[in-house]
Design a protein around this motif. Structure first.
Motif, short mmCIF file in Angstrom:
data_model
loop_
_atom_site.label_atom_id
_atom_site.label_comp_id
_atom_site.label_asym_id
_atom_site.label_seq_id
_atom_site.Cartn_x
_atom_site.Cartn_y
_atom_site.Cartn_z
N LEU A 106 0.83 -1.20 0.00
CA LEU A 106 0.00 0.00 0.00
C LEU A 106 0.88 1.26 0.00
N ASN A 107 0.67 2.12 -1.00
CA ASN A 107 1.41 3.38 -1.12
C ASN A 107 0.45 4.55 -1.13
N ILE A 108 0.90 5.68 -0.59
CA ILE A 108 0.15 6.93 -0.66
C ILE A 108 1.03 7.97 -1.33
N GLY A 109 0.43 8.78 -2.20
CA GLY A 109 1.22 9.77 -2.94
C GLY A 109 0.52 11.12 -3.00
N PHE A 110 1.33 12.16 -3.10
CA PHE A 110 0.82 13.52 -3.25
C PHE A 110 1.65 14.22 -4.31
N GLY A 111 0.96 14.97 -5.22
CA GLY A 111 1.68 15.64 -6.29
C GLY A 111 1.07 16.98 -6.63
N ARG A 112 1.87 17.80 -7.32
CA ARG A 112 1.41 19.10 -7.79
C ARG A 112 1.89 19.32 -9.21
N SER A 113 0.95 19.72 -10.08
CA SER A 113 1.22 19.91 -11.49
C SER A 113 1.12 21.39 -11.86
N LYS A 114 2.01 21.84 -12.71
CA LYS A 114 1.91 23.21 -13.22
C LYS A 114 0.66 23.38 -14.07
N TYR A 115 0.28 22.36 -14.83
CA TYR A 115 -0.87 22.43 -15.74
C TYR A 115 -2.15 22.58 -14.92
N GLU A 116 -2.78 23.73 -15.00
CA GLU A 116 -3.99 24.07 -14.25
C GLU A 116 -3.78 23.98 -12.74
N GLN A 117 -2.51 24.00 -12.29
CA GLN A 117 -2.17 24.00 -10.87
C GLN A 117 -2.82 22.83 -10.11
N LEU A 118 -2.94 21.70 -10.78
CA LEU A 118 -3.65 20.56 -10.20
C LEU A 118 -2.89 19.97 -9.02
N LEU A 119 -3.59 19.73 -7.91
CA LEU A 119 -3.09 18.97 -6.78
C LEU A 119 -3.74 17.60 -6.81
N ASP A 120 -2.97 16.54 -6.52
CA ASP A 120 -3.58 15.21 -6.51
C ASP A 120 -3.11 14.40 -5.32
N LEU A 121 -4.03 13.60 -4.80
CA LEU A 121 -3.77 12.67 -3.71
C LEU A 121 -4.09 11.27 -4.21
N GLN A 122 -3.17 10.33 -4.00
CA GLN A 122 -3.30 9.02 -4.62
C GLN A 122 -3.04 7.89 -3.63
N LEU A 123 -3.80 6.81 -3.78
CA LEU A 123 -3.53 5.55 -3.10
C LEU A 123 -3.33 4.47 -4.16
N LYS A 124 -2.32 3.63 -3.94
CA LYS A 124 -2.07 2.51 -4.86
C LYS A 124 -1.88 1.24 -4.05
N TYR A 125 -2.54 0.17 -4.48
CA TYR A 125 -2.48 -1.09 -3.74
C TYR A 125 -2.09 -2.23 -4.69
N ALA A 126 -1.15 -3.06 -4.25
CA ALA A 126 -0.74 -4.23 -5.01
C ALA A 126 -1.65 -5.40 -4.65
#
Length: 306
Positions: A106-126
């Protein structure tokens, strides 16, 4: 509308939890029958992200994966050429992402994009991992991502803050066919609280495909593609939409994974490039980009400290 989005995410994680519990029980039972633990094959992909796609590669428990993804401007066409040094003077998107291993699965991720200033929060599970004995023939990963646009990108689009959210659910099915060749497909559902034009679909299904072929232990080629299934995009009278497509090379250097690529999608995050890709390879509207992934270990076991 928003209730449907919460229901979608809740259902996804409920399914995730139930399936993972069943999978773990099945794996333990199979291991008990064989009198030992099952050997898991090496990861189909080295990095958790290829050019466009998430992969089934996971960040190990207590590790932190730091990624920087950069997309320059058009190489050719009306916005490229010598006046922009084949796009190197511009950047269509810059994405910074942190992904942490809560566990090996189980992973958790956070990112920020210049394109439209998008913020994203993500969960990924194997959910499943390919095994060397062939009894588990492929790996399956589940991804849930929430995107949020905090600032005004176009006048009067977001009349309510809740309309700034989008939600992505994805199943990643990958197989390592040999030490050199890996392939994956990614059925993807994107839900948006607000679409930008009349007739556009708020719920959008897309199918992704990606591959890697290694020529040496540390060098290989990669390709990444998405096709959105959308009547609006297929039949739009004035705007031409194109499927995102990227090709590149991947280099492994110790703790780094470095990918150099050419891609027609301007944006990095799926919430943006799946519905909004209007750049054509045939018109020179593709751009050079790169991804740098660096893994950090934030915790050492007592055994390693002795």
């Amino acid at each position: 509308m928003i209730n449907k989005k919460y229901f979608f995410l809740a259902a996804l994680f409920a399914l995730n939890y139930a399936a993972s519990a069943q999978t773990d029980s099945l794996m333990k039972a199979m291991e008990k029958e064989q009198g030992g633990a099952r050997e898991v094959s090496g990861a189909a992909f080295k990095s958790g992200r290829l050019i466009l796609s998430e992969t089934t590669a996971m960040v190990k428990k207590y590790d932190l994966d730091f990624k920087v993804v950069h997309r320059f401007g058009d190489i050719a066409g009306t916005d490229g050429g010598g006046k922009t040094l084949v796009g190197l003077d511009n950047s269509s998107d810059i994405y910074i992402n942190f992904e942490y291993g809560i566990s090996d699965r189980l992973n958790i991720g956070f990112g920020r994009s210049k394109y439209e200033q998008l913020l994203d929060l993500q969960l990924k599970y194997a959910l499943m991992r390919q095994s060397t004995d062939g009894r588990v023939p492929f790996s399956i990963g589940l991804v849930a991502k929430t995107g949020f646009t905090p600032y005004e990108v176009t006048t009067d689009i977001y009349d309510d803050y809740i309309n700034r959210f989008s939600y992505l659910g994805q199943v990643i099915i990958a197989r390592k066919f040999s030490p050199d060749f890996s392939l994956q497909v990614s059925p993807t559902l994107l839900l948006r609280n607000r679409v930008l034009a009349p007739g556009d679909e708020a719920s959008l299904f897309a199918l992704g495909a990606a591959m890697r072929y290694k020529f040496t232990k540390r060098f290989g080629i990669v390709a990444d593609y998405y096709h959105p299934f959308s009547n609006y995009r297929d039949n739009h009278p004035t705007t031409s939409f194109y499927d995102p497509l990227g090709v590149g090379i991947e280099i492994e250097t110790g703790g780094h994974v470095f990918t150099m690529n050419f891609v027609n999608a301007k944006s990095v995050v799926e919430n943006n490039f799946i519905p909004n890709s209007t750049s054509s390879w045939g018109k020179g509207q593709y751009r050079f980009g790169f991804t740098i992934s660096r893994m950090f270990t934030l915790h050492q076991s007592k055994t390693n400290n002795k």
